[in-house]
Structure formats: C-alpha cells, structure tokens
Design a protein around this motif. Structure first.
Motif, PDB file in Angstrom:
ATOM      1  N   ALA A 104       0.828  -1.219   0.000  1.00 52.15           N
ATOM      2  CA  ALA A 104       0.000   0.000   0.000  1.00 52.15           C
ATOM      3  C   ALA A 104       0.856   1.259   0.000  1.00 52.15           C
ATOM      4  CB  ALA A 104      -0.942  -0.014   1.209  1.00 52.15           C
ATOM      5  N   CYS A 105       1.957   1.262   0.776  1.00 51.17           N
ATOM      6  CA  CYS A 105       2.821   2.451   0.823  1.00 51.17           C
ATOM      7  C   CYS A 105       3.492   2.703  -0.519  1.00 51.17           C
ATOM      8  CB  CYS A 105       3.888   2.296   1.928  1.00 51.17           C
ATOM      9  SG  CYS A 105       3.212   2.319   3.594  1.00 51.17           S
ATOM     10  N   GLN A 106       3.915   1.621  -1.172  1.00 54.52           N
ATOM     11  CA  GLN A 106       4.564   1.783  -2.477  1.00 54.52           C
ATOM     12  C   GLN A 106       3.578   2.334  -3.503  1.00 54.52           C
ATOM     13  OE1 GLN A 106       6.343  -1.770  -3.903  1.00 54.52           O
ATOM     14  NE2 GLN A 106       7.320  -0.796  -5.667  1.00 54.52           N
ATOM     15  N   ARG A 107       2.322   1.836  -3.513  1.00 54.17           N
ATOM     16  CA  ARG A 107       1.322   2.344  -4.451  1.00 54.17           C
ATOM     17  C   ARG A 107       0.967   3.792  -4.143  1.00 54.17           C
ATOM     18  NH1 ARG A 107      -0.851  -2.794  -3.511  1.00 54.17           N
ATOM     19  NH2 ARG A 107      -2.407  -1.916  -2.081  1.00 54.17           N
ATOM     20  N   ALA A 108       0.851   4.104  -2.835  1.00 61.63           N
ATOM     21  CA  ALA A 108       0.510   5.487  -2.472  1.00 61.63           C
ATOM     22  C   ALA A 108       1.616   6.430  -2.886  1.00 61.63           C
ATOM     23  CB  ALA A 108       0.251   5.584  -0.967  1.00 61.63           C
ATOM     24  N   SER A 109       2.901   6.023  -2.681  1.00 63.88           N
ATOM     25  CA  SER A 109       4.021   6.878  -3.080  1.00 63.88           C
ATOM     26  C   SER A 109       4.058   7.057  -4.596  1.00 63.88           C
ATOM     27  CB  SER A 109       5.335   6.264  -2.588  1.00 63.88           C
ATOM     28  OG  SER A 109       6.427   7.062  -3.004  1.00 63.88           O
ATOM     29  N   ARG A 110       3.798   5.981  -5.331  1.00 68.11           N
ATOM     30  CA  ARG A 110       3.789   6.085  -6.790  1.00 68.11           C
ATOM     31  C   ARG A 110       2.663   7.001  -7.270  1.00 68.11           C
ATOM     32  NH1 ARG A 110       3.086   1.148  -7.857  1.00 68.11           N
ATOM     33  NH2 ARG A 110       5.281   0.544  -7.988  1.00 68.11           N
ATOM     34  N   MET A 140       3.004  10.444  -9.366  1.00 66.81           N
ATOM     35  CA  MET A 140       2.297  10.633 -10.629  1.00 66.81           C
ATOM     36  C   MET A 140       1.492  11.931 -10.629  1.00 66.81           C
ATOM     37  SD  MET A 140       3.124   8.263 -12.678  1.00 66.81           S
ATOM     38  CE  MET A 140       1.845   8.404 -13.927  1.00 66.81           C
ATOM     39  N   ARG A 141       0.966  12.308  -9.437  1.00 66.25           N
ATOM     40  CA  ARG A 141       0.210  13.559  -9.372  1.00 66.25           C
ATOM     41  C   ARG A 141       1.123  14.780  -9.450  1.00 66.25           C
ATOM     42  NH1 ARG A 141      -2.669  10.669  -5.353  1.00 66.25           N
ATOM     43  NH2 ARG A 141      -1.419  11.681  -3.722  1.00 66.25           N
ATOM     44  N   HIS A 142       2.382  14.641  -8.949  1.00 65.51           N
ATOM     45  CA  HIS A 142       3.267  15.800  -8.892  1.00 65.51           C
ATOM     46  C   HIS A 142       4.312  15.815  -9.998  1.00 65.51           C
ATOM     47  CE1 HIS A 142       1.697  15.597  -4.739  1.00 65.51           C
ATOM     48  NE2 HIS A 142       1.783  16.942  -4.777  1.00 65.51           N
ATOM     49  N   ARG A 143       4.326  14.779 -10.875  1.00 64.87           N
ATOM     50  CA  ARG A 143       5.396  14.724 -11.870  1.00 64.87           C
ATOM     51  C   ARG A 143       5.279  15.823 -12.911  1.00 64.87           C
ATOM     52  NH1 ARG A 143       4.602  12.008 -16.678  1.00 64.87           N
ATOM     53  NH2 ARG A 143       6.726  11.220 -16.569  1.00 64.87           N
ATOM     54  N   ASN A 144       4.090  16.332 -13.176  1.00 64.65           N
ATOM     55  CA  ASN A 144       3.902  17.415 -14.130  1.00 64.65           C
ATOM     56  C   ASN A 144       3.779  18.781 -13.454  1.00 64.65           C
ATOM     57  OD1 ASN A 144       3.914  15.653 -16.332  1.00 64.65           O
ATOM     58  ND2 ASN A 144       1.715  15.203 -16.066  1.00 64.65           N
ATOM     59  N   ALA A 145       3.983  18.814 -12.117  1.00 69.18           N
ATOM     60  CA  ALA A 145       3.899  20.109 -11.411  1.00 69.18           C
ATOM     61  C   ALA A 145       5.126  20.948 -11.747  1.00 69.18           C
ATOM     62  CB  ALA A 145       3.793  19.871  -9.902  1.00 69.18           C
ATOM     63  N   PRO A 202       8.775  20.579  -6.889  1.00 68.92           N
ATOM     64  CA  PRO A 202       8.028  19.345  -6.643  1.00 68.92           C
ATOM     65  C   PRO A 202       7.968  18.431  -7.870  1.00 68.92           C
ATOM     66  CG  PRO A 202       6.877  21.206  -5.696  1.00 68.92           C
ATOM     67  CD  PRO A 202       8.008  21.782  -6.493  1.00 68.92           C
ATOM     68  N   GLY A 203       7.787  19.018  -9.063  1.00 68.44           N
ATOM     69  CA  GLY A 203       7.759  18.191 -10.266  1.00 68.44           C
ATOM     70  C   GLY A 203       9.102  17.538 -10.530  1.00 68.44           C
ATOM     71  N   GLN A 204      10.204  18.296 -10.331  1.00 68.78           N
ATOM     72  CA  GLN A 204      11.530  17.711 -10.541  1.00 68.78           C
ATOM     73  C   GLN A 204      11.794  16.580  -9.565  1.00 68.78           C
ATOM     74  OE1 GLN A 204      14.351  20.904 -10.335  1.00 68.78           O
ATOM     75  NE2 GLN A 204      13.563  21.938 -12.193  1.00 68.78           N
ATOM     76  N   VAL A 205      11.396  16.793  -8.287  1.00 62.60           N
ATOM     77  CA  VAL A 205      11.603  15.734  -7.287  1.00 62.60           C
ATOM     78  C   VAL A 205      10.787  14.483  -7.652  1.00 62.60           C
ATOM     79  CG1 VAL A 205      11.222  15.117  -4.869  1.00 62.60           C
ATOM     80  CG2 VAL A 205      12.176  17.348  -5.454  1.00 62.60           C
ATOM     81  N   ALA A 206       9.516  14.690  -8.103  1.00 65.44           N
ATOM     82  CA  ALA A 206       8.689  13.548  -8.472  1.00 65.44           C
ATOM     83  C   ALA A 206       9.290  12.804  -9.644  1.00 65.44           C
ATOM     84  CB  ALA A 206       7.274  14.026  -8.806  1.00 65.44           C
ATOM     85  N   ARG A 207       9.776  13.535 -10.644  1.00 66.20           N
ATOM     86  CA  ARG A 207      10.379  12.863 -11.800  1.00 66.20           C
ATOM     87  C   ARG A 207      11.674  12.159 -11.409  1.00 66.20           C
ATOM     88  NH1 ARG A 207       8.270  17.557 -14.241  1.00 66.20           N
ATOM     89  NH2 ARG A 207      10.243  18.703 -14.016  1.00 66.20           N
ATOM     90  N   THR A 208      12.434  12.783 -10.473  1.00 68.04           N
ATOM     91  CA  THR A 208      13.669  12.146 -10.015  1.00 68.04           C
ATOM     92  C   THR A 208      13.367  10.840  -9.304  1.00 68.04           C
ATOM     93  OG1 THR A 208      14.713  14.313  -9.796  1.00 68.04           O
ATOM     94  CG2 THR A 208      15.746  12.477  -8.644  1.00 68.04           C
ATOM     95  N   TRP A 209      12.345  10.856  -8.413  1.00 66.61           N
ATOM     96  CA  TRP A 209      11.946   9.619  -7.728  1.00 66.61           C
ATOM     97  C   TRP A 209      11.458   8.555  -8.704  1.00 66.61           C
ATOM     98  CZ3 TRP A 209      13.281   7.820  -3.329  1.00 66.61           C
ATOM     99  CH2 TRP A 209      13.594   8.658  -2.262  1.00 66.61           C
ATOM    100  N   GLU A 210      10.779   8.985  -9.753  1.00 65.49           N
ATOM    101  CA  GLU A 210      10.331   8.022 -10.771  1.00 65.49           C
ATOM    102  C   GLU A 210      11.515   7.369 -11.452  1.00 65.49           C
ATOM    103  OE1 GLU A 210       7.348   7.829 -14.669  1.00 65.49           O
ATOM    104  OE2 GLU A 210       7.683   9.722 -13.616  1.00 65.49           O
ATOM    105  N   ALA A 211      12.566   8.211 -11.747  1.00 64.94           N
ATOM    106  CA  ALA A 211      13.779   7.646 -12.339  1.00 64.94           C
ATOM    107  C   ALA A 211      14.479   6.716 -11.372  1.00 64.94           C
ATOM    108  CB  ALA A 211      14.718   8.778 -12.777  1.00 64.94           C
ATOM    109  N   VAL A 212      14.451   7.085 -10.074  1.00 66.98           N
ATOM    110  CA  VAL A 212      15.080   6.230  -9.061  1.00 66.98           C
ATOM    111  C   VAL A 212      14.357   4.887  -8.980  1.00 66.98           C
ATOM    112  CG1 VAL A 212      15.486   5.993  -6.578  1.00 66.98           C
ATOM    113  CG2 VAL A 212      16.069   8.117  -7.747  1.00 66.98           C
ATOM    114  N   ASP A 213      13.000   4.930  -9.045  1.00 69.52           N
ATOM    115  CA  ASP A 213      12.251   3.676  -9.011  1.00 69.52           C
ATOM    116  C   ASP A 213      12.583   2.788 -10.199  1.00 69.52           C
ATOM    117  OD1 ASP A 213      11.003   4.201  -6.648  1.00 69.52           O
ATOM    118  OD2 ASP A 213       9.185   5.060  -7.553  1.00 69.52           O
ATOM    119  N   ARG A 214      12.705   3.422 -11.359  1.00 70.11           N
ATOM    120  CA  ARG A 214      13.056   2.628 -12.541  1.00 70.11           C
ATOM    121  C   ARG A 214      14.429   2.013 -12.383  1.00 70.11           C
ATOM    122  NH1 ARG A 214      10.946   6.611 -17.445  1.00 70.11           N
ATOM    123  NH2 ARG A 214       8.700   6.442 -16.961  1.00 70.11           N
ATOM    124  N   LEU A 215      15.405   2.817 -11.881  1.00 65.30           N
ATOM    125  CA  LEU A 215      16.752   2.294 -11.656  1.00 65.30           C
ATOM    126  C   LEU A 215      16.710   1.162 -10.629  1.00 65.30           C
ATOM    127  CD1 LEU A 215      18.852   5.590 -11.642  1.00 65.30           C
ATOM    128  CD2 LEU A 215      18.802   3.842 -13.414  1.00 65.30           C
TER     129      LEU A 215
END
Length: 310
Positions: free
Chosen positions: A40-46, A50-55, A59-72
């Motif tokens: 549940a925590c992983q889905r909530a964080s994702r 996703m809500r802040h990646r286009n902000a 905040p948008g840069q941090v969200a996109r960075t975390w998305e890249a970290v998840d992919r890595l």
C-alpha cells in the motif's frame, strides 16, 4: 512469510509513511517501503509522484527524479536477481547439473545411435543374404513368368476372339436397346393416350352421374306430381260418384214426381168428367173445354192450368 524484526535486525524508515522497515541480514537491495500492508505504501508513493510529476518547479523535478530512481531500482533488482540466480553457488551448481544432465543425455543418445548402427549393419547383412536368395528366387520366378507369359499370350488370343464376339454381341445389344427404347417411347405415348382417354371417360362418367342424379331428382319430382295428381283424380272421382249418386237420386225423385203428376192428372180428369156429368145444362162443348183443346193443355175450373204430364 515477511521477515519479522529482531533486536539485531537492521531497519530503515519507510519512504512513504516513515515506519521502520526490517532489512535483510546479508547483501541485497534494501526495502524502501513497508512490507506488511500488501504494497500500500509503495502504491501510495507512486500515485503521489504521478500527481506531482507534471507540477512546475521543484516538486515536479523531485517527483520525476523519484520516478527515475524507481526505474533504476527495478533495473538493479532485475540484475541482482539474474546475478544471484546465475553466479551464486546454487545457480552454478544448477548449471553444472544441467550440463551434466545434457552430457549424459547426449552420451545415452550416442550409445543408442551406436547400437542402432550395429543393428542396421546386421540388418543390412541379413538383407543382403535375403537379397541373394530373392535374386535366385526371382530367376526361378522369371522362368516361370516366361512360361506364364506364353500361356497368357495364348489366353490373350482367345480373349481377343472372345472380345470380338463380345463386341458383336454388344452391337446386337445396342440395336436391341434402341428397339427397346423405341418400344418404351411408344409405350409411354400409349400410356399418355390411355391416361387422356381415362380422364375423358372419367369426365363423361362424372357427367353421366350428374345427369343420372338430375334425372333421379326429376323422377322423384314427377312421382310427387303424379301422386298429387292421383290424389286429386281420386278426390274428383269421389266427387263425381257423389254427383252421380245425387243425379240418380234426383232422377228417381223426378220419376216419382212424374208418377205423382200422372196420378194427379188422372184424378183431375176424373174429377172433371164427374163435374161435367153433374151439370145437365152444360153446353155441349163444355166437356171438351174441360178436357182441353185438341192439342193443348186442359185447364181446371176457375182458370187453374192442368199439370204437365211430362
């Protein structure tokens, strides 16, 4: 089952909710989310990323960075699992066992092929022996076949003669078939004509039946009319008999009346004669006058005419 924390187990805070997450004792990728809530925590964080990646902004840069970290992390996890499966002692032993199994299978297949080659060689030797025997048998059969061929040629000549006779019989059968076909066509025509005549006769029969029914109805009507006429004639006959009886009775009455009239005239004549005789002074023609004229009716005294004798 999920790893349970112990006093010596290393922990890291959850990236989403901050709770302590137990880690593996050995090497490996660390757990960044809680493992006891079905992800549940992983889905909530994702979802939050996703809500802040286009902000706009940080905040948008941090969200996109975390998305890249998840992919890595996913790539690192895949590589770690592959390396653990391939380069670990268990993986190496599994590969060695697989190689040994493949080698043993190849050796068994080679032994099988060698045995099959030996059997094929033995079969070839036996086949060669059988071929020699078959060659000798074939030579004998060739001689027999030659004799048979001569007999077959003789039979063929006889068959040719029979074939000529069969062709002649076939031609005769064809002619007979043509004649039979013509007869069949004529029979079909006769059958059609008979069917037409039958339909005509049936129509005439139906017409005759209708005519007979009409005549029967007319006969019944004539019988009824004749019966009514007979009844009327009987009634007329009875009325005529009654009228004849009445006429006879009237004639008898008339004769009785005539006889009575004759008696009355005779009585009247006698009375006149007596009256004339009682009158001495009557004229000589008084009696003549009382008896009536020479050809006419007499009249009684007082001018009363005498009754007609007829």
């Amino acid at each position: 089952m999920d790893d349970q924390p112990s006093p010596t187990t290393e922990t890291r805070p959850c990236t989403h909710c901050g709770r302590d997450v137990p880690q593996r004792a050995g090497a490996g990728r660390p757990f960044r989310y809680c493992r006891d809530n079905d992800g549940a925590c992983q889905r909530a964080s994702r979802n939050s990323r996703m809500r802040h990646r286009n902000a706009p902004g940080l905040p948008g840069q941090v969200a996109r960075t975390w998305e890249a970290v998840d992919r890595l992390d996913q790539i690192v996890q895949t590589l770690t699992e592959a390396l653990h499966a391939e380069l670990s002692p268990a993986g190496v032993q599994r590969q060695l066992a697989q190689l040994r199994a493949e080698t043993a299978a190849e050796l068994a297949q080679a032994h099988t092929e060698r045995d099959e080659a030996r059997r094929d060689a033995q079969d070839a030797a036996a086949a060669a022996a059988r071929a020699g025997q078959q060659a000798r048998t074939a030579a004998a059969e060739r001689d027999t076949a030659t004799a048979r061929a001569d007999a077959v040629q003789a039979d063929a000549a006889a068959d040719r003669q029979r074939a000529d006779a069969a062709e002649a019989a076939r031609d005769t059968a064809r002619r007979d078939t043509g004649a039979a076909q013509a007869l069949r066509v004529q029979a079909e025509r006769d059958r059609d004509a008979a069917r037409y005549e039958l339909r005509t006769v049936r129509g005439e029969r139906d017409a005759e039946r209708q005519r007979a029914a009409d005549l029967t109805a007319e006969r019944d009507a004539a019988r009824d009319t004749a019966r009514r006429d007979a009844e009327a004639a009987a009634q007329a006959r009875r009325r005529a008999e009654q009228a004849d009886a009445q006429a006879q009775q009237a004639h008898a009455d008339a004769r009785s009346a005539a006889l009575g009239a004759d008696a009355a005239r005779a009585d009247a004549q006698q009375a006149r004669e007596q009256a004339g005789a009682r009158r001495p002074g009557a004229a000589p023609g008084a009696g003549e006058a009382l008896r009536g004229g020479p050809g006419g009716r007499g009249r009684l005294s007082g001018g009363v005419p005498a009754p007609d004798p007829g």
